[in-house]
Enzyme design. Structure first.
Site, PDB file in Angstrom:
ATOM      1  N   HIS A 165       0.851  -1.202   0.000  1.00  0.00           N
ATOM      2  CA  HIS A 165       0.000   0.000   0.000  1.00  0.00           C
ATOM      3  C   HIS A 165       0.881   1.244   0.000  1.00  0.00           C
ATOM      4  O   HIS A 165       1.939   1.274   0.639  1.00  0.00           O
ATOM      5  CB  HIS A 165      -0.963   0.007   1.195  1.00  0.00           C
ATOM      6  CG  HIS A 165      -0.297   0.139   2.532  1.00  0.00           C
ATOM      7  ND1 HIS A 165      -0.070   1.362   3.132  1.00  0.00           N
ATOM      8  CD2 HIS A 165       0.170  -0.790   3.396  1.00  0.00           C
ATOM      9  CE1 HIS A 165       0.502   1.181   4.312  1.00  0.00           C
ATOM     10  NE2 HIS A 165       0.667  -0.119   4.492  1.00  0.00           N
ATOM     11  N   ASP A 177       6.370   1.979   6.220  1.00  0.00           N
ATOM     12  CA  ASP A 177       4.969   1.573   6.158  1.00  0.00           C
ATOM     13  C   ASP A 177       4.199   2.494   5.202  1.00  0.00           C
ATOM     14  O   ASP A 177       3.629   3.486   5.631  1.00  0.00           O
ATOM     15  CB  ASP A 177       4.356   1.630   7.556  1.00  0.00           C
ATOM     16  CG  ASP A 177       2.944   1.092   7.599  1.00  0.00           C
ATOM     17  OD1 ASP A 177       2.617   0.251   6.745  1.00  0.00           O
ATOM     18  OD2 ASP A 177       2.173   1.510   8.478  1.00  0.00           O
ATOM     19  N   GLU A 211      -4.897   1.500   2.906  1.00  0.00           N
ATOM     20  CA  GLU A 211      -4.723   0.435   3.893  1.00  0.00           C
ATOM     21  C   GLU A 211      -4.843   0.957   5.318  1.00  0.00           C
ATOM     22  O   GLU A 211      -5.419   0.302   6.182  1.00  0.00           O
ATOM     23  CB  GLU A 211      -3.353  -0.231   3.701  1.00  0.00           C
ATOM     24  CG  GLU A 211      -3.144  -1.497   4.516  1.00  0.00           C
ATOM     25  CD  GLU A 211      -2.539  -1.248   5.891  1.00  0.00           C
ATOM     26  OE1 GLU A 211      -2.498  -2.187   6.711  1.00  0.00           O
ATOM     27  OE2 GLU A 211      -2.093  -0.109   6.152  1.00  0.00           O
ATOM     28  N   GLU A 212      -4.288   2.130   5.562  1.00  0.00           N
ATOM     29  CA  GLU A 212      -4.244   2.659   6.930  1.00  0.00           C
ATOM     30  C   GLU A 212      -5.635   2.945   7.488  1.00  0.00           C
ATOM     31  O   GLU A 212      -5.839   2.886   8.696  1.00  0.00           O
ATOM     32  CB  GLU A 212      -3.408   3.945   6.956  1.00  0.00           C
ATOM     33  CG  GLU A 212      -1.953   3.766   6.542  1.00  0.00           C
ATOM     34  CD  GLU A 212      -1.159   2.918   7.512  1.00  0.00           C
ATOM     35  OE1 GLU A 212      -1.685   2.581   8.581  1.00  0.00           O
ATOM     36  OE2 GLU A 212      -0.003   2.572   7.190  1.00  0.00           O
ATOM     37  N   GLU A 238       4.275  -5.619   4.448  1.00  0.00           N
ATOM     38  CA  GLU A 238       3.807  -4.701   5.480  1.00  0.00           C
ATOM     39  C   GLU A 238       4.970  -4.230   6.346  1.00  0.00           C
ATOM     40  O   GLU A 238       6.133  -4.553   6.081  1.00  0.00           O
ATOM     41  CB  GLU A 238       2.745  -5.373   6.366  1.00  0.00           C
ATOM     42  CG  GLU A 238       1.329  -4.915   6.044  1.00  0.00           C
ATOM     43  CD  GLU A 238       1.109  -3.441   6.320  1.00  0.00           C
ATOM     44  OE1 GLU A 238       1.938  -2.817   7.011  1.00  0.00           O
ATOM     45  OE2 GLU A 238       0.102  -2.896   5.850  1.00  0.00           O
ATOM     46  N   HIS A 314       4.916   4.777  12.372  1.00  0.00           N
ATOM     47  CA  HIS A 314       3.843   5.774  12.288  1.00  0.00           C
ATOM     48  C   HIS A 314       4.237   7.108  12.930  1.00  0.00           C
ATOM     49  O   HIS A 314       3.398   7.786  13.544  1.00  0.00           O
ATOM     50  CB  HIS A 314       2.555   5.252  12.939  1.00  0.00           C
ATOM     51  CG  HIS A 314       1.806   4.296  12.066  1.00  0.00           C
ATOM     52  ND1 HIS A 314       0.562   3.788  12.412  1.00  0.00           N
ATOM     53  CD2 HIS A 314       2.103   3.743  10.867  1.00  0.00           C
ATOM     54  CE1 HIS A 314       0.148   2.967  11.467  1.00  0.00           C
ATOM     55  NE2 HIS A 314       1.077   2.920  10.514  1.00  0.00           N
TER      56      HIS A 314
END
Length: 946
Positions: A165, A177, A211-212, A238, A314
């Site tokens: 993603h 990510d 995706e998130e 991922e 993140h």
């Protein structure tokens, strides 16, 4: 004359006793029976043992690439892709960075690959998908997916799916990510498209853009794209950290051929069925596209994720420079090799050829891969468990009672004292088996314990053979019962020592929390290991030291009447210690065996861990039995024993390092309300308990443990004082290894509209949410004029009054129609236009209930007739959001009455663009410390009542 005779007899008696005393010295010298373990030497050997194993674990975890790259995957070109993707900044769903810039870059690179490979044996087809759908309580509208179909030019019927993603969370570049996953997939596509030999099956590459926010991109592809029907399996890229090794932490479900494909193809293996069981248990607060493809697509797959440095996951620190080129290389090598292997296999075209079932899989230090079916694992586990129980049963049946055996020695010695002084002394020997299989010095002339009893019995006059046999059987039964009782008591003591150690650690954790120093280990893990590890280890050593001393004092005889027995006392004490050492080895073996049987019976694939902790110590003990009997605790025995424990111990330490790598960072982003202090303290303590399993018996074989206890106590005291004084701060902004505190901050305005449409109330402010357990403890000194009266019971959030927010793209909300149907219900239709993330809340009043709900003209299921919630996400070019519902009032007269029947509330969240910030929000961000990472946004809440 009488006096002379008395003196002569005393002289002869004294000579006889001296000669017997020398007998035991000769025994020790002849057979080299070692004295008890020297404390300093034992501690030094065990310390070196753990340091060497930890060094091996550390080196293997740092070694990212094994061997030289083959050149099939170009990591440097993939790194350029990574830098280009992240150069646009955060890419949240609905932003131009997500829907335009990143999509255009990916399409441009794919077109280059397509043109470059045009004359090759494969064809490349590209499709930009804009799916709209509903999943659970989430509704998505025109999100962006890019699908690439690679197949032989004559076509393919079956496809392997590769998924990543390109979206990211707000305020994070999202390098790991999952921009690196997209970069790897671009380069893998380039490599496969330019193969000289065509693949047997095809590959579909999916770059999903959502995706998130609830895994909607993968849902949109697998449920709506026409290519999805030909997909038979998938591999998902991922991240749960930044850089390092990518781990296969999920596979299947129940498709062994995929695990075998990874085992046979992966060039840099890193996989664990333990990680799979932990992740699927819900202990890790996360989910991946793996769940969507297996649940909605009903296809098996492999889930890969980067695990290292989850502290930066993140956050703004998730940048390309923190991802080593070797990390990209190993991921690309593995993904490329797996796709080539699977697309050339028979199983992808016909999965019926592969049996179903679970697999046990794990890597050995990232170098080798082990995998076998759960059925084989069950058989192997039970065989090892039975072998262990058989070993203990045989030991129980053929053991001797030490007290009775040594009493027989005393009888022989007493009889020898009354014999003629001129009698020849028998030659000493060493017994092969004493009580519980420990080394014992036997009776004169006996070569084994059975022979020793024969010596005693032959002193009797013509014993009856049947009576002699009965006595032997009774002695065996008594000895076996004695061994079993001691085994049970030792097991109880060992479990008690564990419980007391955990209670001690729990009390220490509570003390740390009372001092306000919780999570000190977040950026100082070594301090937590020293504090809680020394407490747990010290308590176990103390309990077993007390038990050893008390047992030995009970076994100690009164002052002997002869010098010969006095000479035997040191030997007796060594034998008692050796008996206890053997006993606690057996207890550890038995407890691990019980764990093996229980986990195998529960069909837990991770039962291979206790299997390793049973098999290797058992084989090591069997091989070293003769060495221990002949020489006792010699240096050679210790070295060989620790070498035998090395394989399971280095693997356990390898797993422990992975558990710390995963669970320590999670405590900084998962505030469940329970204390992470106790969790981490228990994690460290259980690690110490597991690692001490087959080393505890050294306590019983050592002369003393006072210096060890003093050292552990000193370490515990020093670190408890340092922690209590606040020396170890949980967070740091150090560029080499940041450990940020995560915060959420929103500037909001809440507006309530009455039945007449007029504003009844309005409230604006700044809310700051803490993501970890420490709450606002370290934040409040940096924020003046705090008003926490709004949430008196909520100590982890802060509220500050602020000015009203005025987004440049405000929410547009309109009631299109309201009418009474023939069924007596009230039908209401609405139109909403706003930012890419909105939420809808509907609540009924005065007995009214929802009878129908529709999102975008599609009927929607709801489980609560009085309350409904939905989340709405849309792409950059989506139309307005339409929804409708019908309400069944309690009475017909309520249809036109003044009473409120329903409220409709819309929350608008601005996560990107010029509406993401306000002046007051920026001022607050500047006041926060450097070690705080804030994910911020602006939101509006509007409630309408009807």
């Amino acid at each position: 004359m009488e006096s002379y005779s008395r003196i002569q007899m005393q002289s002869l008696s004294h000579e006889t006793e001296n000669s017997r005393t020398n007998v035991f010295r000769v025994v020790n010298k002849k057979h080299k029976v070692r004295d008890l373990l020297q404390e300093c030497g034992g501690v030094a050997v065990v310390t070196v043992f753990f340091l060497v194993l930890w060094g091996i674990v550390y080196l293997t975890t740092q070694q990212l690439v094994i061997g030289k790259p083959t050149g099939e995957f170009n990591a440097f070109r993939a790194r350029k892709h990574l830098e280009n993707i992240t150069s646009v900044g955060p890419r949240p769903l609905g932003s131009p960075e997500n829907c335009v810039l990143t999509v255009n870059f990916l399409l441009e690179q794919i077109e280059h690959i397509k043109a470059y490979s045009a004359f090759g044996p494969h064809s490349v087809t590209v499709d930009v998908q804009k799916p709209t759908g509903f999943m659970g309580y989430q509704y998505y509208d025109r999100i962006s997916n890019i699908a690439v179909r690679l197949e032989p030019k004559d076509g393919a019927k079956h496809f392997m799916l590769a998924n990543c993603h390109f979206d990211s969370v707000p305020n994070s570049p999202g390098a790991s990510d999952d921009a690196v996953g997209c970069a790897v997939m671009l380069e893998v596509l380039h490599s496969l498209a330019n193969l000289s030999t065509p693949l047997k099956h095809g590959v579909v590459f999916v770059f999903n853009g959502a995706e998130e926010d609830g895994l909607m991109g993968s849902h949109g592809f697998i449920t709506q794209h026409p290519w999805a029907k030909q997909v038979r399996a998938f591999i998902n890229l991922e991240a749960a950290g930044v850089g390092g090794k990518e781990m296969m932490f999920q596979a299947g479900p129940d498709n062994p051929w995929l695990v075998q494909a990874y085992v046979q193809a992966a060039k840099h293996p890193f996989a664990s069925v333990l990680a799979q069981e932990i992740f699927q248990s819900g202990m890790i607060p996360s989910s991946t596209d793996f769940a969507i493809y297996t649940s909605y697509g009903h296809i098996p797959g492999i889930d890969l994720a980067f695990m290292k440095n989850g502290f930066l996951y993140h956050t703004k620190y998730d940048t390309p420079d923190r991802i080593l080129t070797d990390s990209i290389q190993r991921a690309g090598d593995n993904v490329l090799a797996i796709l080539k292997h699977v697309t050339m296999s028979e199983e992808l075209g016909d999965m019926s050829k592969s049996p179903l079932g679970k697999m046990v899989f794990f890597d050995l230090l990232g170098i080798w891969m082990v995998a076998y079916s759960a059925r084989v694992g069950t058989i192997m586990n039970y065989v090892i468990a039975v072998a262990t129980l058989l070993y203990l049963f045989i030991k129980c049946c053929f053991t001797r009672n030490m007290d009775a055996h040594l009493d027989s020695k005393e009888t022989i010695l007493g009889d020898a004292e009354t014999s003629s002084p001129s009698a020849d002394l028998p030659q000493p020997a060493c017994i092969d088996q004493g009580d519980c299989g420990v080394s014992e010095t036997t009776q004169f002339g006996a070569e084994s314990s059975a022979d020793a009893e024969t010596v005693v019995d032959t002193n009797q006059s013509n014993p009856d053979p049947k009576s002699l046999w009965n006595r032997q059987v009774i002695k065996r039964i008594k000895a076996s019962c004695c061994y079993m009782i001691k085994l049970v008591l030792a097991m109880i003591l060992l479990i008690i020592s564990w419980m007391i150690s955990l209670l001690t650690v729990y009390g220490t954790a509570q003390m740390v929390m009372l001092k306000g120093q919780s999570m000190f280990w977040y950026s100082n893990l070594y301090a937590g290991i020293f504090l809680y590890g020394s407490a747990a280890t010290g308590m176990m050593v103390l309990i077993h030291t007390v038990a050893k001393n008390n047992y030995c004092s009970v076994c100690r005889r009164p002052a002997c009447r002869s010098a010969c027995w006095s000479a035997c006392q040191p030997v007796r004490q060594r034998l008692v210690r050796q008996e206890l050492g053997e006993l606690y080895f057996d207890v550890s073996l038995l407890l691990w065996c019980f764990a093996l049987i229980y986990l195998t019976a529960k069909e837990v694939s991770s039962a291979y861990i206790p299997m390793l902790m049973v098999a290797f110590p058992l084989v090591t003990k069997l091989l070293l039995t003769r060495e221990f009997r002949l020489r006792g605790l010699s240096l050679k025995y210790m070295v060989l024993y620790l070498l035998g424990l090395s394989p399971p111990y280095v693997y356990i330490m390898y797993l422990i390092s992975q558990l710390f790598e995963v669970f320590i960072p999670i405590q900084g982003r998962s505030n469940t309300g329970s204390s992470p202090e106790v969790f981490v303290a228990y994690l460290i303590s259980l690690s110490a308990i597991f690692l001490s399993s087959f080393l505890l018996h050294f306590i019983y074989l050592s002369r003393s443990t006072k210096w060890l206890l003093a050292g552990l106590g000193t370490v515990f005291t020093v670190f408890l004082l340092l922690v209590s004084c606040g020396v170890f701060f949980p967070y740091t902004a150090d560029a080499s290894g940041p450990r940020p505190k995560r915060l959420f901050m929103q500037h909001f305005t809440n507006t309530i509209h009455g039945l007449d449409g007029q504003v009844e109330s309005k409230e604006s402010g700044l809310e700051i949410y803490s993501v970890d357990y420490t709450g606002m403890q370290h934040i409040t000194p940096h924020i003046p004029k705090i008003n926490d009266t709004r949430r008196e019971s909520d100590k982890i959030n802060l509220y500050l009054p602020a000015a009203e927010v005025f987004p440049k793209s405000p929410l547009e909300f309109q009631l299109l129609s309201k009418e009474v149907t023939q069924r007596g219900t009230v039908s209401m239709n609405f139109k909403v236009k706003g930012p890419s993330r909105m939420s809808l809340n509907i609540e009924t009043y005065n007995g009214a209930v929802l009878s129908r709900m529709s999102m975008a003209n599609e009927p929607t299921w709801f489980y609560n007739p009085t309350w409904f919630q939905a989340l709405y996400y849309h792409g950059l070019d989506s139309p307005v959001w339409n929804f409708s519902f019908e309400i069944q009032p309690l009475r017909k007269e309520n249809l036109s009455g003044p009473n409120k029947m329903v409220s409709v509330a819309i929350t608008s969240n601005y996560y990107f663009g010029e509406d993401q910030k306000t002046k007051q929000l920026e001022d607050m961000l500047e006041r926060l410390p450097e070690w705080a990472f804030v994910s911020y946004w602006v939101s509006t809440y509007q409630m309408f009542q009807y």
